[in-house]
Design a protein around this motif. Structure first.
Motif, short mmCIF file in Angstrom:
data_model
loop_
_atom_site.label_atom_id
_atom_site.label_comp_id
_atom_site.label_asym_id
_atom_site.label_seq_id
_atom_site.Cartn_x
_atom_site.Cartn_y
_atom_site.Cartn_z
N HIS A 181 -23.75 -54.87 -25.67
CA HIS A 181 -23.89 -54.71 -27.12
C HIS A 181 -24.45 -53.33 -27.49
CE1 HIS A 181 -25.56 -55.72 -31.19
NE2 HIS A 181 -24.48 -56.46 -31.24
N ARG A 182 -24.93 -52.59 -26.48
CA ARG A 182 -25.66 -51.36 -26.80
C ARG A 182 -24.79 -50.31 -27.45
NH1 ARG A 182 -30.06 -49.26 -22.61
NH2 ARG A 182 -30.36 -51.52 -22.68
N GLY A 183 -23.52 -50.25 -27.06
CA GLY A 183 -22.62 -49.30 -27.69
C GLY A 183 -22.49 -49.53 -29.18
N LEU A 184 -22.50 -50.81 -29.59
CA LEU A 184 -22.44 -51.14 -31.01
C LEU A 184 -23.73 -50.76 -31.73
CD1 LEU A 184 -20.74 -54.66 -31.20
CD2 LEU A 184 -19.92 -52.55 -32.24
N ARG A 185 -24.87 -51.05 -31.09
CA ARG A 185 -26.16 -50.81 -31.73
C ARG A 185 -26.52 -49.33 -31.78
NH1 ARG A 185 -28.07 -54.13 -27.80
NH2 ARG A 185 -29.66 -52.60 -27.27
N ASN A 186 -26.32 -48.66 -30.65
CA ASN A 186 -26.84 -47.30 -30.49
C ASN A 186 -25.76 -46.22 -30.45
OD1 ASN A 186 -29.21 -48.68 -28.18
ND2 ASN A 186 -29.48 -48.35 -30.34
N GLY A 187 -24.50 -46.61 -30.40
CA GLY A 187 -23.43 -45.61 -30.40
C GLY A 187 -22.97 -45.17 -29.03
N TYR A 188 -23.68 -45.62 -27.97
CA TYR A 188 -23.27 -45.28 -26.61
C TYR A 188 -23.70 -46.41 -25.67
CZ TYR A 188 -22.06 -42.60 -22.51
OH TYR A 188 -21.46 -42.20 -21.35
N PRO A 189 -22.84 -46.74 -24.68
CA PRO A 189 -23.16 -47.85 -23.77
C PRO A 189 -24.45 -47.61 -22.98
CG PRO A 189 -20.86 -47.19 -23.54
CD PRO A 189 -21.51 -46.16 -24.39
N GLU A 190 -24.92 -48.68 -22.37
CA GLU A 190 -26.12 -48.62 -21.55
C GLU A 190 -25.99 -47.56 -20.46
OE1 GLU A 190 -29.02 -51.77 -19.16
OE2 GLU A 190 -27.01 -52.39 -19.77
N VAL A 191 -27.07 -46.83 -20.22
CA VAL A 191 -27.11 -45.83 -19.15
C VAL A 191 -27.85 -46.44 -17.96
CG1 VAL A 191 -28.01 -43.56 -18.49
CG2 VAL A 191 -27.03 -43.91 -20.77
N ILE A 192 -27.34 -46.18 -16.75
CA ILE A 192 -27.92 -46.78 -15.55
C ILE A 192 -28.95 -45.83 -14.95
CG2 ILE A 192 -27.44 -47.74 -13.27
CD1 ILE A 192 -24.50 -48.06 -14.23
N TYR A 193 -30.19 -46.27 -14.90
CA TYR A 193 -31.25 -45.53 -14.21
C TYR A 193 -31.28 -46.05 -12.77
CZ TYR A 193 -35.94 -43.73 -13.14
OH TYR A 193 -37.00 -43.08 -12.57
N CYS A 194 -30.93 -45.18 -11.82
CA CYS A 194 -30.67 -45.64 -10.45
C CYS A 194 -31.92 -45.76 -9.58
CB CYS A 194 -29.69 -44.68 -9.76
SG CYS A 194 -28.04 -44.69 -10.49
N GLU A 195 -32.94 -44.98 -9.87
CA GLU A 195 -34.12 -44.95 -9.01
C GLU A 195 -34.76 -46.34 -8.96
OE1 GLU A 195 -36.38 -41.02 -8.53
OE2 GLU A 195 -37.62 -42.22 -9.87
N GLY A 196 -34.97 -46.85 -7.74
CA GLY A 196 -35.57 -48.17 -7.57
C GLY A 196 -34.57 -49.30 -7.48
N LYS A 197 -33.30 -49.04 -7.79
CA LYS A 197 -32.26 -50.06 -7.70
C LYS A 197 -31.55 -49.95 -6.35
CE LYS A 197 -31.07 -50.50 -12.64
NZ LYS A 197 -31.97 -49.51 -13.23
N SER A 198 -31.10 -51.07 -5.82
CA SER A 198 -30.31 -51.04 -4.59
C SER A 198 -28.90 -50.55 -4.90
CB SER A 198 -30.25 -52.43 -3.95
OG SER A 198 -29.39 -53.29 -4.70
N VAL A 199 -28.24 -50.03 -3.89
CA VAL A 199 -26.86 -49.54 -4.06
C VAL A 199 -25.95 -50.68 -4.50
CG1 VAL A 199 -24.87 -48.56 -2.88
CG2 VAL A 199 -27.15 -47.64 -2.44
N ASP A 200 -26.11 -51.86 -3.91
CA ASP A 200 -25.26 -53.00 -4.27
C ASP A 200 -25.45 -53.41 -5.72
OD1 ASP A 200 -24.12 -53.14 -1.78
OD2 ASP A 200 -25.47 -54.69 -1.03
N HIS A 201 -26.69 -53.37 -6.20
CA HIS A 201 -26.94 -53.71 -7.60
C HIS A 201 -26.30 -52.69 -8.54
CE1 HIS A 201 -30.72 -56.36 -6.67
NE2 HIS A 201 -29.58 -56.91 -6.29
N ILE A 202 -26.40 -51.42 -8.19
CA ILE A 202 -25.79 -50.38 -9.02
C ILE A 202 -24.28 -50.56 -9.06
CG2 ILE A 202 -25.37 -47.89 -9.22
CD1 ILE A 202 -28.20 -47.55 -7.90
N LYS A 203 -23.69 -50.82 -7.91
CA LYS A 203 -22.24 -51.03 -7.86
C LYS A 203 -21.83 -52.23 -8.72
CE LYS A 203 -20.04 -50.53 -3.91
NZ LYS A 203 -19.69 -50.62 -2.47
#
Length: 257
Positions: free
Chosen positions: A43-65
């Motif tokens: 829904h973020r693209g509708l609310r804020n004008g741009y989709p969610e941005v992925i902050y990768c630090e601390g996330k596993s590679v599988d979760h990011i994928k």
């Protein structure tokens, strides 16, 4: 999910080309999609004008994928920050429409072209060591559809380098200043221009710099007017804020044209 997609779905229901149940199926994940380890905010693209941005630090590679796969199902442009080469290489298994900026540690997957602003964001650094944070700002602003220019290594230790580029300062609509050490660059730029200055303190500096705290406090205590300050090393946050301001400028320009 983009405004256009929702409008098309509703028009299809109105015209009878799509039944209500099918429309509900398309819209069911509109608020967010629960992956167990992440709730992807469609829904973020509708609310804020741009989709969610992925902050990768601390996330596993599988979760990011997994997050990227779900975002790609909606043909979103994707920006991932603080992404190392391992993450970049892993995402190449999903798509080859991918760009990696090693300095900025950003991954961009571009599914659609954005209209670029005529109004300009200028990203300025005090030193060469500040460039990685500045590049995060540059990439973010570009992905958000802004025209961006760089002006690097013009810190106050050689202030003539900055003053010889007054034309670039004057030509910009918003200026992002990125500096470590004592962080004086933002005050100097703020005293020269009549436009918003967004200051980014960096963690560059010796011991008493306190990993960017000294630059942060200098910027917060600036006597120059019109300066806003984001967190230490937060090039992304500065660029996102600059982009929201720039969109307002662009809207006003179009109304008056």
């Amino acid at each position: 999910m983009k405004n256009e997609v929702i409008k098309q779905t509703l028009e299809q229901v109105k015209s009878g080309k799509l039944d209500v149940e099918s429309a509900m199926e398309q819209l069911k994940d509109l608020p967010f999609e629960d992956l167990g380890y992440a709730k992807v905010d469609h829904h973020r693209g509708l609310r804020n004008g741009y989709p969610e941005v992925i902050y990768c630090e601390g996330k596993s590679v599988d979760h990011i994928k997994g997050i990227v796969v779900k975002m790609l199902e909606r043909d979103n442009n994707i920006l991932a920050t603080r992404a190392n080469t391992e993450i970049y290489e892993a995402l190449q298994d999903i798509t080859d429409e991918i760009e990696y900026n090693e300095l900025a540690k950003t991954v961009v997957i571009k599914k659609q072209e954005l209209e670029t602003t005529t109004s300009k964001i200028l990203v300025v650094t005090g030193g060469t060591s500040d460039i990685p944070v500045a590049e995060e700002a540059v990439v973010t602003a570009q992905v958000l559809g802004n025209t961006v220019e760089r002006l690097y290594d013009v810190g106050v230790a050689g202030i003539h380098r900055l003053l010889s580029n007054r034309d670039k300062l004057d030509d910009a609509n918003i200026i992002i200043t990125v500096a470590g050490m004592e962080g004086a660059l933002a005050s100097v730029v703020g005293g020269l221009v009549d436009k918003p200055v967004i200051a980014v303190p960096t963690s560059i500096g010796y011991g008493a710099n306190f990993e960017g705290v000294s630059a942060l406090l200098t910027m917060l205590n600036s006597c120059s007017s019109g300066i806003g300050v984001v967190n230490i090393d937060n090039g992304f946050g500065a660029a996102y804020l600059a982009s929201t301001i720039n969109r307002q400028i662009e809207t006003a320009l179009k109304k008056n044209s």
